[in-house]
Design a protein around this motif. Structure first.
Motif, PDB file in Angstrom:
ATOM      1  N   ILE A   2       0.528  -1.308  -0.200  1.00 24.84           N
ATOM      2  CA  ILE A   2       0.100  -0.263  -0.361  1.00 24.84           C
ATOM      3  C   ILE A   2       0.624   0.970  -0.150  1.00 24.84           C
ATOM      4  CG2 ILE A   2      -1.675  -1.418   1.324  1.00 24.84           C
ATOM      5  CD1 ILE A   2      -1.135   0.273   3.669  1.00 24.84           C
ATOM      6  N   LYS A   3       0.627   2.484  -0.148  1.00 25.93           N
ATOM      7  CA  LYS A   3       1.001   3.471  -0.590  1.00 25.93           C
ATOM      8  C   LYS A   3       2.396   4.171   0.458  1.00 25.93           C
ATOM      9  CE  LYS A   3       1.388   8.516  -2.697  1.00 25.93           C
ATOM     10  NZ  LYS A   3      -0.468   9.461  -3.535  1.00 25.93           N
ATOM     11  N   LYS A   4       1.441   3.982   2.102  1.00 20.57           N
ATOM     12  CA  LYS A   4       1.916   4.306   3.342  1.00 20.57           C
ATOM     13  C   LYS A   4       3.234   3.018   3.006  1.00 20.57           C
ATOM     14  CE  LYS A   4      -0.323   1.753   6.376  1.00 20.57           C
ATOM     15  NZ  LYS A   4      -1.735   1.842   7.496  1.00 20.57           N
ATOM     16  N   GLN A   5       3.017   2.214   2.887  1.00 25.25           N
ATOM     17  CA  GLN A   5       4.629   0.999   2.821  1.00 25.25           C
ATOM     18  C   GLN A   5       5.289   1.834   2.047  1.00 25.25           C
ATOM     19  OE1 GLN A   5       2.066  -1.985   3.116  1.00 25.25           O
ATOM     20  NE2 GLN A   5       2.882  -2.856   5.202  1.00 25.25           N
ATOM     21  N   ARG A   6       5.040   2.253   0.838  1.00 24.74           N
ATOM     22  CA  ARG A   6       6.427   2.566  -0.004  1.00 24.74           C
ATOM     23  C   ARG A   6       7.255   2.853   0.444  1.00 24.74           C
ATOM     24  NH1 ARG A   6       4.571   0.198  -4.129  1.00 24.74           N
ATOM     25  NH2 ARG A   6       6.541  -0.090  -4.631  1.00 24.74           N
ATOM     26  N   VAL A   7       8.703   2.581   0.442  1.00 20.60           N
ATOM     27  CA  VAL A   7       9.589   2.884   0.802  1.00 20.60           C
ATOM     28  C   VAL A   7      10.620   3.141  -0.496  1.00 20.60           C
ATOM     29  CG1 VAL A   7      11.817   2.189   1.593  1.00 20.60           C
ATOM     30  CG2 VAL A   7       9.756   1.307   2.493  1.00 20.60           C
ATOM     31  N   GLN A   8      10.660   4.765  -0.937  1.00 18.30           N
ATOM     32  CA  GLN A   8      11.899   5.223  -1.316  1.00 18.30           C
ATOM     33  C   GLN A   8      12.811   4.335  -1.502  1.00 18.30           C
ATOM     34  OE1 GLN A   8       9.652   7.347  -3.404  1.00 18.30           O
ATOM     35  NE2 GLN A   8       8.078   6.580  -2.228  1.00 18.30           N
ATOM     36  N   SER A   9      13.977   3.802  -1.203  1.00 16.52           N
ATOM     37  CA  SER A   9      15.296   3.493  -1.036  1.00 16.52           C
ATOM     38  C   SER A   9      14.976   1.620  -2.199  1.00 16.52           C
ATOM     39  CB  SER A   9      15.846   3.295  -0.266  1.00 16.52           C
ATOM     40  OG  SER A   9      14.942   2.927   0.328  1.00 16.52           O
ATOM     41  N   VAL A  10      14.298   0.979  -1.577  1.00 21.24           N
ATOM     42  CA  VAL A  10      14.032  -0.232  -1.935  1.00 21.24           C
ATOM     43  C   VAL A  10      13.556   0.104  -3.607  1.00 21.24           C
ATOM     44  CG1 VAL A  10      12.568  -1.918  -2.845  1.00 21.24           C
ATOM     45  CG2 VAL A  10      13.029  -1.129  -0.129  1.00 21.24           C
ATOM     46  N   ASP A  11      12.537   1.044  -4.502  1.00 18.60           N
ATOM     47  CA  ASP A  11      11.937   1.819  -5.272  1.00 18.60           C
ATOM     48  C   ASP A  11      13.492   1.722  -5.973  1.00 18.60           C
ATOM     49  OD1 ASP A  11       9.215   0.917  -4.601  1.00 18.60           O
ATOM     50  OD2 ASP A  11       8.698   3.193  -4.234  1.00 18.60           O
ATOM     51  N   PHE A  12      13.724   2.595  -5.557  1.00 15.13           N
ATOM     52  CA  PHE A  12      15.208   3.018  -6.617  1.00 15.13           C
ATOM     53  C   PHE A  12      16.423   2.107  -6.762  1.00 15.13           C
ATOM     54  CE2 PHE A  12      19.589   5.249  -6.136  1.00 15.13           C
ATOM     55  CZ  PHE A  12      19.651   6.142  -7.039  1.00 15.13           C
ATOM     56  N   LEU A  13      16.674   0.944  -5.121  1.00 12.45           N
ATOM     57  CA  LEU A  13      17.386   0.000  -5.664  1.00 12.45           C
ATOM     58  C   LEU A  13      17.098  -1.154  -6.973  1.00 12.45           C
ATOM     59  CD1 LEU A  13      20.410  -1.032  -5.130  1.00 12.45           C
ATOM     60  CD2 LEU A  13      19.225  -2.205  -3.326  1.00 12.45           C
ATOM     61  N   ARG A  14      15.730  -0.928  -6.472  1.00 16.18           N
ATOM     62  CA  ARG A  14      15.046  -1.552  -8.226  1.00 16.18           C
ATOM     63  C   ARG A  14      15.096  -1.263  -9.955  1.00 16.18           C
ATOM     64  NH1 ARG A  14      10.022  -1.748  -6.175  1.00 16.18           N
ATOM     65  NH2 ARG A  14       9.940  -3.896  -5.062  1.00 16.18           N
ATOM     66  N   GLY A  15      15.103   0.251  -9.598  1.00 14.14           N
ATOM     67  CA  GLY A  15      15.092   0.857 -10.688  1.00 14.14           C
ATOM     68  C   GLY A  15      16.214   0.567 -11.577  1.00 14.14           C
ATOM     69  N   LEU A  16      16.992   0.763 -10.583  1.00 11.96           N
ATOM     70  CA  LEU A  16      18.830   1.041 -10.719  1.00 11.96           C
ATOM     71  C   LEU A  16      19.579  -0.417 -11.176  1.00 11.96           C
ATOM     72  CD1 LEU A  16      21.611   3.042 -10.926  1.00 11.96           C
ATOM     73  CD2 LEU A  16      21.342   1.846  -8.025  1.00 11.96           C
ATOM     74  N   THR A  17      18.679  -1.239 -10.714  1.00 19.04           N
ATOM     75  CA  THR A  17      18.910  -2.676 -10.617  1.00 19.04           C
ATOM     76  C   THR A  17      18.802  -3.199 -12.613  1.00 19.04           C
ATOM     77  OG1 THR A  17      19.015  -3.199  -8.694  1.00 19.04           O
ATOM     78  CG2 THR A  17      18.620  -4.978 -10.580  1.00 19.04           C
ATOM     79  N   ILE A  18      17.422  -2.890 -12.655  1.00 14.81           N
ATOM     80  CA  ILE A  18      17.002  -2.935 -14.334  1.00 14.81           C
ATOM     81  C   ILE A  18      17.643  -2.174 -14.979  1.00 14.81           C
ATOM     82  CG2 ILE A  18      15.427  -2.514 -15.899  1.00 14.81           C
ATOM     83  CD1 ILE A  18      14.351  -4.986 -13.741  1.00 14.81           C
ATOM     84  N   MET A  19      17.914  -1.134 -14.484  1.00 15.67           N
ATOM     85  CA  MET A  19      18.935   0.017 -15.744  1.00 15.67           C
ATOM     86  C   MET A  19      20.206  -0.597 -16.199  1.00 15.67           C
ATOM     87  SD  MET A  19      18.023   3.893 -14.194  1.00 15.67           S
ATOM     88  CE  MET A  19      18.390   4.560 -15.732  1.00 15.67           C
ATOM     89  N   LEU A  20      20.690  -1.305 -15.041  1.00 16.01           N
ATOM     90  CA  LEU A  20      21.930  -2.289 -14.823  1.00 16.01           C
ATOM     91  C   LEU A  20      21.921  -3.224 -15.667  1.00 16.01           C
ATOM     92  CD1 LEU A  20      24.023  -1.486 -11.763  1.00 16.01           C
ATOM     93  CD2 LEU A  20      24.289  -0.003 -13.471  1.00 16.01           C
ATOM     94  N   MET A  21      20.880  -3.888 -15.646  1.00 12.97           N
ATOM     95  CA  MET A  21      20.622  -5.156 -16.445  1.00 12.97           C
ATOM     96  C   MET A  21      20.497  -4.824 -18.177  1.00 12.97           C
ATOM     97  SD  MET A  21      17.163  -7.535 -14.833  1.00 12.97           S
ATOM     98  CE  MET A  21      17.532  -8.200 -13.978  1.00 12.97           C
ATOM     99  N   ILE A  22      19.718  -3.656 -18.440  1.00 12.42           N
ATOM    100  CA  ILE A  22      19.372  -3.731 -19.823  1.00 12.42           C
ATOM    101  C   ILE A  22      21.122  -3.054 -20.334  1.00 12.42           C
ATOM    102  CG2 ILE A  22      18.949  -1.866 -21.484  1.00 12.42           C
ATOM    103  CD1 ILE A  22      16.468  -1.542 -19.892  1.00 12.42           C
ATOM    104  N   LEU A  23      21.365  -2.429 -19.560  1.00 11.20           N
ATOM    105  CA  LEU A  23      23.151  -1.359 -20.263  1.00 11.20           C
ATOM    106  C   LEU A  23      23.916  -2.782 -20.127  1.00 11.20           C
ATOM    107  CD1 LEU A  23      24.911   1.577 -20.121  1.00 11.20           C
ATOM    108  CD2 LEU A  23      25.586   0.736 -17.684  1.00 11.20           C
ATOM    109  N   VAL A  24      23.773  -3.331 -19.552  1.00 15.60           N
ATOM    110  CA  VAL A  24      25.338  -4.917 -19.027  1.00 15.60           C
ATOM    111  C   VAL A  24      24.897  -5.599 -21.182  1.00 15.60           C
ATOM    112  CG1 VAL A  24      25.395  -7.438 -18.527  1.00 15.60           C
ATOM    113  CG2 VAL A  24      25.554  -5.012 -16.769  1.00 15.60           C
ATOM    114  N   ASN A  25      23.016  -6.273 -20.849  1.00 17.03           N
ATOM    115  CA  ASN A  25      22.433  -6.874 -21.666  1.00 17.03           C
ATOM    116  C   ASN A  25      22.569  -6.720 -23.087  1.00 17.03           C
ATOM    117  OD1 ASN A  25      22.514  -8.402 -20.192  1.00 17.03           O
ATOM    118  ND2 ASN A  25      20.245  -8.632 -19.652  1.00 17.03           N
ATOM    119  N   THR A  26      22.790  -5.065 -23.606  1.00 15.92           N
ATOM    120  CA  THR A  26      22.852  -4.199 -25.147  1.00 15.92           C
ATOM    121  C   THR A  26      23.703  -3.350 -25.144  1.00 15.92           C
ATOM    122  OG1 THR A  26      21.574  -2.579 -24.111  1.00 15.92           O
ATOM    123  CG2 THR A  26      20.294  -4.547 -24.913  1.00 15.92           C
ATOM    124  N   PRO A  27      24.925  -4.475 -25.152  1.00 16.11           N
ATOM    125  CA  PRO A  27      26.623  -3.744 -25.724  1.00 16.11           C
ATOM    126  C   PRO A  27      25.999  -3.189 -27.613  1.00 16.11           C
ATOM    127  CG  PRO A  27      26.830  -5.342 -25.719  1.00 16.11           C
ATOM    128  CD  PRO A  27      25.146  -5.678 -24.732  1.00 16.11           C
TER     129      PRO A  27
END
Length: 364
Positions: A2-27
Protein backbone atom coordinates in the motif's frame (compact mmCIF):
# COMPACT_ATOMS: atom_id res chain seq x y z
CA UNK A 1 2.30 -2.83 -1.04
CA UNK A 2 0.00 0.00 0.00
CA UNK A 3 1.06 3.56 -0.61
CA UNK A 4 1.94 4.44 2.99
CA UNK A 5 4.35 1.50 3.04
CA UNK A 6 6.36 2.54 -0.01
CA UNK A 7 10.05 2.62 0.72
CA UNK A 8 11.70 4.98 -1.74
CA UNK A 9 15.13 3.41 -1.45
CA UNK A 10 13.77 -0.01 -2.50
CA UNK A 11 12.05 1.51 -5.54
CA UNK A 12 15.29 3.29 -6.41
CA UNK A 13 17.43 0.15 -6.07
CA UNK A 14 14.95 -1.85 -8.17
CA UNK A 15 14.99 0.73 -10.95
CA UNK A 16 18.78 1.06 -10.85
CA UNK A 17 19.14 -2.71 -11.10
CA UNK A 18 16.90 -2.90 -14.17
CA UNK A 19 18.84 -0.07 -15.81
CA UNK A 20 22.09 -1.94 -15.17
CA UNK A 21 20.53 -5.13 -16.55
CA UNK A 22 19.75 -3.35 -19.81
CA UNK A 23 23.18 -1.70 -19.88
CA UNK A 24 24.92 -5.07 -19.52
CA UNK A 25 22.66 -6.88 -22.00
CA UNK A 26 22.70 -4.39 -24.91
CA UNK A 27 26.25 -3.43 -25.91
CA UNK A 28 26.79 -2.05 -29.37
CA UNK A 29 29.15 -4.89 -30.25
CA UNK A 30 29.49 -8.13 -28.27
CA UNK A 31 33.01 -8.50 -29.62
CA UNK A 32 33.99 -5.16 -28.07
CA UNK A 33 32.22 -4.94 -24.72
CA UNK A 34 33.32 -2.19 -22.37
CA UNK A 35 35.46 -3.85 -19.68
CA UNK A 36 33.28 -2.61 -16.82
CA UNK A 37 30.27 -4.45 -18.26
CA UNK A 38 31.89 -7.85 -18.76
CA UNK A 39 30.99 -10.75 -16.49
CA UNK A 40 33.84 -12.48 -14.69
CA UNK A 41 35.43 -15.14 -16.87
CA UNK A 42 34.66 -17.73 -14.18
CA UNK A 43 35.54 -16.97 -10.55
CA UNK A 44 35.40 -13.39 -9.29
CA UNK A 45 33.09 -10.39 -9.33
CA UNK A 46 32.50 -7.56 -11.79
CA UNK A 47 29.80 -4.90 -11.92
CA UNK A 48 27.80 -7.09 -14.30
CA UNK A 49 27.83 -9.96 -11.82
CA UNK A 50 25.97 -7.91 -9.21
CA UNK A 51 22.92 -7.17 -11.33
CA UNK A 52 20.94 -10.41 -11.18
CA UNK A 53 21.53 -11.17 -7.47
CA UNK A 54 20.53 -7.60 -6.63
CA UNK A 55 17.22 -8.10 -8.41
CA UNK A 56 16.53 -11.41 -6.64
CA UNK A 57 17.42 -9.68 -3.38
CA UNK A 58 14.80 -7.01 -4.12
CA UNK A 59 12.26 -9.73 -4.95
CA UNK A 60 12.78 -10.98 -1.40
CA UNK A 61 12.20 -7.51 0.06
CA UNK A 62 8.99 -7.20 -1.95
CA UNK A 63 7.80 -10.61 -0.71
CA UNK A 64 8.21 -9.49 2.91
CA UNK A 65 6.32 -6.26 2.18
CA UNK A 66 3.44 -7.75 0.21
CA UNK A 67 2.83 -10.98 2.13
CA UNK A 68 3.53 -9.75 5.64
CA UNK A 69 -0.15 -9.92 6.60
CA UNK A 70 -1.10 -12.76 4.26
CA UNK A 71 0.04 -15.71 6.36
CA UNK A 72 -2.89 -18.09 6.76
CA UNK A 73 -4.64 -16.69 3.68
CA UNK A 74 -4.83 -19.72 1.37
CA UNK A 75 -6.25 -17.69 -1.54
CA UNK A 76 -2.87 -16.04 -1.99
CA UNK A 77 -1.25 -19.24 -3.26
CA UNK A 78 -3.17 -19.15 -6.52
CA UNK A 79 -1.93 -15.59 -7.16
CA UNK A 80 1.64 -16.60 -6.38
CA UNK A 81 1.47 -19.59 -8.73
CA UNK A 82 -0.11 -17.58 -11.54
CA UNK A 83 2.47 -14.82 -11.27
CA UNK A 84 5.28 -17.38 -11.29
CA UNK A 85 3.89 -19.10 -14.38
CA UNK A 86 3.57 -15.75 -16.15
CA UNK A 87 7.21 -14.92 -15.44
CA UNK A 88 8.35 -18.32 -16.70
CA UNK A 89 6.19 -17.95 -19.81
CA UNK A 90 7.62 -14.49 -20.56
CA UNK A 91 11.14 -15.86 -20.18
CA UNK A 92 10.44 -18.72 -22.58
CA UNK A 93 8.86 -16.27 -25.01
CA UNK A 94 12.10 -14.28 -25.08
CA UNK A 95 13.99 -17.46 -25.92
CA UNK A 96 11.68 -18.55 -28.75
CA UNK A 97 10.84 -15.10 -30.12
CA UNK A 98 11.33 -14.30 -33.79
CA UNK A 99 10.12 -10.93 -35.09
CA UNK A 100 8.13 -12.40 -37.97
CA UNK A 101 6.55 -15.30 -36.12
CA UNK A 102 7.27 -16.08 -32.47
CA UNK A 103 8.04 -19.80 -32.65
CA UNK A 104 11.07 -21.87 -33.58
CA UNK A 105 12.03 -25.53 -33.58
CA UNK A 106 11.54 -26.92 -30.05
CA UNK A 107 14.95 -28.61 -30.04
CA UNK A 108 16.59 -25.17 -30.33
CA UNK A 109 14.79 -23.58 -27.38
CA UNK A 110 16.87 -22.65 -24.37
CA UNK A 111 14.76 -23.56 -21.34
CA UNK A 112 16.60 -21.69 -18.53
CA UNK A 113 16.68 -17.90 -18.39
CA UNK A 114 16.52 -14.83 -16.18
CA UNK A 115 12.73 -14.51 -15.98
CA UNK A 116 12.34 -18.28 -15.61
CA UNK A 117 14.64 -18.22 -12.61
CA UNK A 118 12.84 -15.20 -11.13
CA UNK A 119 9.48 -16.95 -11.52
CA UNK A 120 10.63 -20.18 -9.87
CA UNK A 121 12.43 -18.44 -7.02
CA UNK A 122 9.54 -16.03 -6.40
CA UNK A 123 7.19 -19.00 -6.04
CA UNK A 124 9.45 -21.01 -3.72
CA UNK A 125 10.53 -18.06 -1.57
CA UNK A 126 6.96 -16.77 -1.21
CA UNK A 127 5.68 -20.17 -0.07
CA UNK A 128 8.57 -20.52 2.38
CA UNK A 129 7.89 -17.06 3.80
CA UNK A 130 4.19 -17.78 4.25
CA UNK A 131 4.85 -21.05 6.07
CA UNK A 132 8.08 -20.51 8.02
CA UNK A 133 9.15 -18.26 10.84
CA UNK A 134 12.46 -16.41 10.86
CA UNK A 135 14.43 -19.17 12.61
CA UNK A 136 13.14 -21.75 10.17
CA UNK A 137 14.09 -19.56 7.21
CA UNK A 138 17.59 -19.09 8.61
CA UNK A 139 17.91 -22.85 9.03
CA UNK A 140 16.69 -23.49 5.47
CA UNK A 141 19.05 -20.85 4.02
CA UNK A 142 22.06 -22.18 5.94
CA UNK A 143 21.23 -25.79 5.00
CA UNK A 144 20.99 -24.90 1.31
CA UNK A 145 24.28 -22.97 1.26
CA UNK A 146 26.26 -25.57 3.21
CA UNK A 147 24.63 -28.50 1.43
CA UNK A 148 25.27 -26.92 -1.98
CA UNK A 149 28.97 -26.47 -1.12
CA UNK A 150 29.32 -30.08 0.02
CA UNK A 151 27.44 -31.33 -3.05
CA UNK A 152 29.55 -29.44 -5.57
CA UNK A 153 32.92 -29.83 -3.86
CA UNK A 154 32.92 -33.26 -2.27
CA UNK A 155 30.29 -35.66 -3.63
CA UNK A 156 31.63 -37.85 -6.50
CA UNK A 157 29.73 -37.79 -9.79
CA UNK A 158 27.78 -40.87 -11.00
CA UNK A 159 30.62 -41.63 -13.41
CA UNK A 160 32.95 -41.99 -10.44
CA UNK A 161 34.88 -38.79 -11.18
CA UNK A 162 35.82 -36.42 -8.40
CA UNK A 163 33.84 -33.16 -8.56
CA UNK A 164 35.50 -29.96 -9.73
CA UNK A 165 34.58 -26.30 -9.28
CA UNK A 166 35.88 -25.33 -12.71
CA UNK A 167 34.05 -25.33 -16.02
CA UNK A 168 33.71 -28.84 -17.41
CA UNK A 169 31.69 -32.05 -17.46
CA UNK A 170 32.82 -33.04 -13.95
CA UNK A 171 31.26 -29.95 -12.42
CA UNK A 172 27.99 -31.02 -10.76
CA UNK A 173 25.99 -27.99 -11.98
CA UNK A 174 27.20 -28.49 -15.55
CA UNK A 175 26.73 -32.24 -15.32
CA UNK A 176 23.05 -32.00 -14.35
CA UNK A 177 22.27 -29.27 -16.89
CA UNK A 178 23.85 -31.28 -19.70
CA UNK A 179 22.16 -34.49 -18.53
CA UNK A 180 18.66 -33.05 -18.15
CA UNK A 181 18.67 -30.16 -20.63
CA UNK A 182 21.03 -31.25 -23.39
CA UNK A 183 20.50 -28.99 -26.39
CA UNK A 184 18.42 -26.56 -24.35
CA UNK A 185 21.12 -24.68 -22.44
CA UNK A 186 23.08 -21.52 -23.18
CA UNK A 187 26.41 -23.22 -23.90
CA UNK A 188 27.33 -26.91 -24.22
CA UNK A 189 29.30 -26.87 -20.97
CA UNK A 190 27.23 -24.58 -18.74
CA UNK A 191 24.19 -22.36 -18.31
CA UNK A 192 24.32 -19.32 -15.98
CA UNK A 193 20.68 -19.95 -15.00
CA UNK A 194 20.93 -23.73 -14.73
CA UNK A 195 18.99 -26.18 -12.59
CA UNK A 196 21.23 -26.82 -9.60
CA UNK A 197 22.42 -23.23 -9.17
CA UNK A 198 18.80 -22.15 -8.71
CA UNK A 199 18.93 -23.63 -5.18
CA UNK A 200 21.42 -21.12 -3.71
CA UNK A 201 19.76 -18.35 -5.73
CA UNK A 202 16.67 -18.96 -3.56
CA UNK A 203 18.81 -17.98 -0.58
CA UNK A 204 19.62 -14.65 -2.24
CA UNK A 205 15.89 -13.91 -2.17
CA UNK A 206 15.59 -15.14 1.42
CA UNK A 207 18.28 -12.63 2.48
CA UNK A 208 16.11 -9.96 0.87
CA UNK A 209 13.18 -11.18 2.98
CA UNK A 210 15.24 -10.72 6.16
CA UNK A 211 16.18 -7.18 5.10
CA UNK A 212 12.58 -6.37 4.18
CA UNK A 213 11.36 -7.43 7.62
CA UNK A 214 13.82 -5.07 9.28
CA UNK A 215 12.85 -2.22 6.95
CA UNK A 216 9.18 -2.68 7.86
CA UNK A 217 9.85 -3.00 11.60
CA UNK A 218 9.35 -0.24 14.16
CA UNK A 219 12.88 -0.41 15.51
CA UNK A 220 14.74 2.89 15.50
CA UNK A 221 18.07 1.19 14.90
CA UNK A 222 17.18 -0.47 11.61
CA UNK A 223 20.07 1.19 9.76
CA UNK A 224 22.53 -0.11 12.34
CA UNK A 225 21.02 -3.60 12.18
CA UNK A 226 21.12 -3.61 8.39
CA UNK A 227 24.71 -2.37 8.34
CA UNK A 228 25.77 -5.14 10.71
CA UNK A 229 23.82 -7.69 8.65
CA UNK A 230 25.36 -6.52 5.38
CA UNK A 231 28.84 -6.50 6.85
CA UNK A 232 28.26 -9.95 8.31
CA UNK A 233 27.13 -11.37 4.98
CA UNK A 234 30.21 -9.98 3.25
CA UNK A 235 32.66 -11.13 5.92
CA UNK A 236 31.35 -14.70 5.95
CA UNK A 237 31.12 -14.72 2.15
CA UNK A 238 34.69 -13.57 1.57
CA UNK A 239 36.03 -16.02 4.15
CA UNK A 240 34.03 -18.83 2.57
CA UNK A 241 35.38 -17.88 -0.87
CA UNK A 242 38.78 -19.24 0.22
CA UNK A 243 37.23 -22.71 0.00
CA UNK A 244 34.26 -22.11 -2.32
CA UNK A 245 35.20 -19.34 -4.80
CA UNK A 246 32.85 -16.48 -5.63
CA UNK A 247 31.25 -17.57 -8.89
CA UNK A 248 28.09 -16.26 -10.55
CA UNK A 249 27.62 -19.14 -13.00
CA UNK A 250 27.64 -21.66 -10.14
CA UNK A 251 25.91 -19.12 -7.87
CA UNK A 252 28.30 -20.31 -5.19
CA UNK A 253 27.43 -19.93 -1.52
CA UNK A 254 30.13 -17.28 -1.13
CA UNK A 255 28.64 -15.42 -4.12
CA UNK A 256 25.23 -15.42 -2.41
CA UNK A 257 26.56 -13.90 0.80
CA UNK A 258 28.93 -11.36 -0.73
CA UNK A 259 26.39 -9.99 -3.22
CA UNK A 260 23.64 -9.92 -0.57
CA UNK A 261 26.04 -8.04 1.68
CA UNK A 262 26.74 -5.42 -0.96
CA UNK A 263 23.02 -5.14 -1.77
CA UNK A 264 22.20 -4.58 1.91
CA UNK A 265 24.85 -1.90 2.35
CA UNK A 266 23.83 -0.06 -0.81
CA UNK A 267 20.24 -0.16 0.40
CA UNK A 268 21.33 1.26 3.77
CA UNK A 269 22.99 4.17 1.97
CA UNK A 270 19.96 4.89 -0.20
CA UNK A 271 17.56 4.40 2.72
CA UNK A 272 19.45 6.89 4.86
CA UNK A 273 19.17 9.67 2.32
CA UNK A 274 15.84 8.88 0.66
CA UNK A 275 13.67 7.58 3.52
CA UNK A 276 15.40 8.85 6.65
CA UNK A 277 16.59 12.28 5.47
CA UNK A 278 13.70 12.56 2.97
CA UNK A 279 15.94 13.64 0.12
CA UNK A 280 13.88 13.39 -3.05
CA UNK A 281 16.15 12.35 -5.92
CA UNK A 282 16.37 9.64 -8.53
CA UNK A 283 12.77 9.92 -9.72
CA UNK A 284 13.62 8.72 -13.23
CA UNK A 285 15.29 5.65 -11.77
CA UNK A 286 12.24 4.93 -9.61
CA UNK A 287 10.00 5.20 -12.68
CA UNK A 288 11.93 2.31 -14.22
CA UNK A 289 11.39 0.30 -11.04
CA UNK A 290 7.64 0.92 -11.19
CA UNK A 291 7.40 -1.16 -14.40
CA UNK A 292 10.52 -3.26 -13.86
CA UNK A 293 9.52 -6.57 -15.46
CA UNK A 294 7.83 -5.13 -18.54
CA UNK A 295 10.74 -2.75 -19.16
CA UNK A 296 13.22 -5.62 -18.95
CA UNK A 297 11.05 -7.90 -21.11
CA UNK A 298 10.56 -5.19 -23.75
CA UNK A 299 14.29 -4.47 -23.86
CA UNK A 300 15.07 -8.13 -24.54
CA UNK A 301 12.40 -8.53 -27.22
CA UNK A 302 13.36 -5.32 -29.02
CA UNK A 303 17.07 -6.11 -28.83
CA UNK A 304 16.48 -9.55 -30.32
CA UNK A 305 14.37 -8.02 -33.09
CA UNK A 306 17.12 -5.54 -33.92
CA UNK A 307 19.59 -8.40 -34.29
CA UNK A 308 17.30 -10.54 -36.45
CA UNK A 309 15.63 -8.00 -38.76
CA UNK A 310 17.86 -7.02 -41.69
CA UNK A 311 18.02 -3.63 -43.40
CA UNK A 312 19.74 -5.42 -46.26
CA UNK A 313 21.03 -8.91 -46.97
CA UNK A 314 24.00 -8.59 -44.61
CA UNK A 315 23.27 -5.85 -42.07
CA UNK A 316 20.87 -6.07 -39.12
CA UNK A 317 19.09 -3.05 -37.67
CA UNK A 318 21.34 -3.29 -34.62
CA UNK A 319 24.52 -3.32 -36.69
CA UNK A 320 23.28 -0.47 -38.88
CA UNK A 321 22.44 1.77 -35.91
CA UNK A 322 25.69 1.01 -34.13
CA UNK A 323 27.99 1.48 -37.11
CA UNK A 324 26.14 4.55 -38.44
CA UNK A 325 25.77 6.57 -35.25
CA UNK A 326 28.33 5.29 -32.75
CA UNK A 327 31.45 4.08 -34.57
CA UNK A 328 34.07 6.75 -35.21
CA UNK A 329 37.81 6.35 -35.95
CA UNK A 330 38.67 8.58 -32.99
CA UNK A 331 36.74 6.45 -30.46
CA UNK A 332 37.72 2.99 -29.28
CA UNK A 333 35.25 0.27 -30.26
CA UNK A 334 34.52 -0.76 -26.62
CA UNK A 335 33.73 2.85 -25.73
CA UNK A 336 31.44 3.15 -28.76
CA UNK A 337 29.77 -0.07 -27.65
CA UNK A 338 29.27 1.43 -24.19
CA UNK A 339 27.74 4.64 -25.60
CA UNK A 340 25.27 2.55 -27.59
CA UNK A 341 24.22 0.73 -24.41
CA UNK A 342 23.81 4.05 -22.58
CA UNK A 343 21.49 5.34 -25.30
CA UNK A 344 19.42 2.16 -25.05
CA UNK A 345 19.13 2.65 -21.28
CA UNK A 346 18.10 6.28 -21.83
CA UNK A 347 15.40 5.15 -24.27
CA UNK A 348 13.86 2.73 -21.78
CA UNK A 349 14.18 5.24 -18.95
CA UNK A 350 12.16 7.74 -20.98
CA UNK A 351 9.67 4.98 -21.83
CA UNK A 352 9.29 4.26 -18.12
CA UNK A 353 8.78 7.97 -17.48
CA UNK A 354 6.00 8.05 -20.09
CA UNK A 355 4.28 5.00 -18.55
CA UNK A 356 4.51 6.50 -15.08
CA UNK A 357 3.10 9.87 -16.08
CA UNK A 358 0.24 8.13 -17.89
CA UNK A 359 -0.33 6.08 -14.71
CA UNK A 360 0.26 2.87 -16.65
CA UNK A 361 1.61 0.13 -14.39
CA UNK A 362 1.90 -3.27 -16.04
CA UNK A 363 2.08 -5.97 -13.40
CA UNK A 364 2.91 -9.59 -14.12
Amino acid sequence: MIKKQRVQSVDFLRGLTIMLMILVNTPGDWSHVYTLLLHAEWNGLTLADFVFPFFLFIVGISISFVYKDKKGDWTIYKKILMRSLKLVALGLLINVFLPYFPFIETEAIRFPGVLQRIGIIFCVASILYLNCNRKQLIFIAATILIGYWIWLAYIPLPNGASPILERGVNNWANYLDYLLLEGHIWKPDYDPEGILSTLPAIVTTITGIFVGEILMSDTKRKLVLLTVMGGGFMTIGYLWSIFFPINKVLWSSSFVLVTSGYATLFLVLFHYFMDHKKRDFGSLVKYVGANAIIIYFSSMILAKSFYLIKVNSQTSIHQFLFETFFVYPSIDKPLSSFFYALVVVAFYTLSAYFLYKKKIFIKV
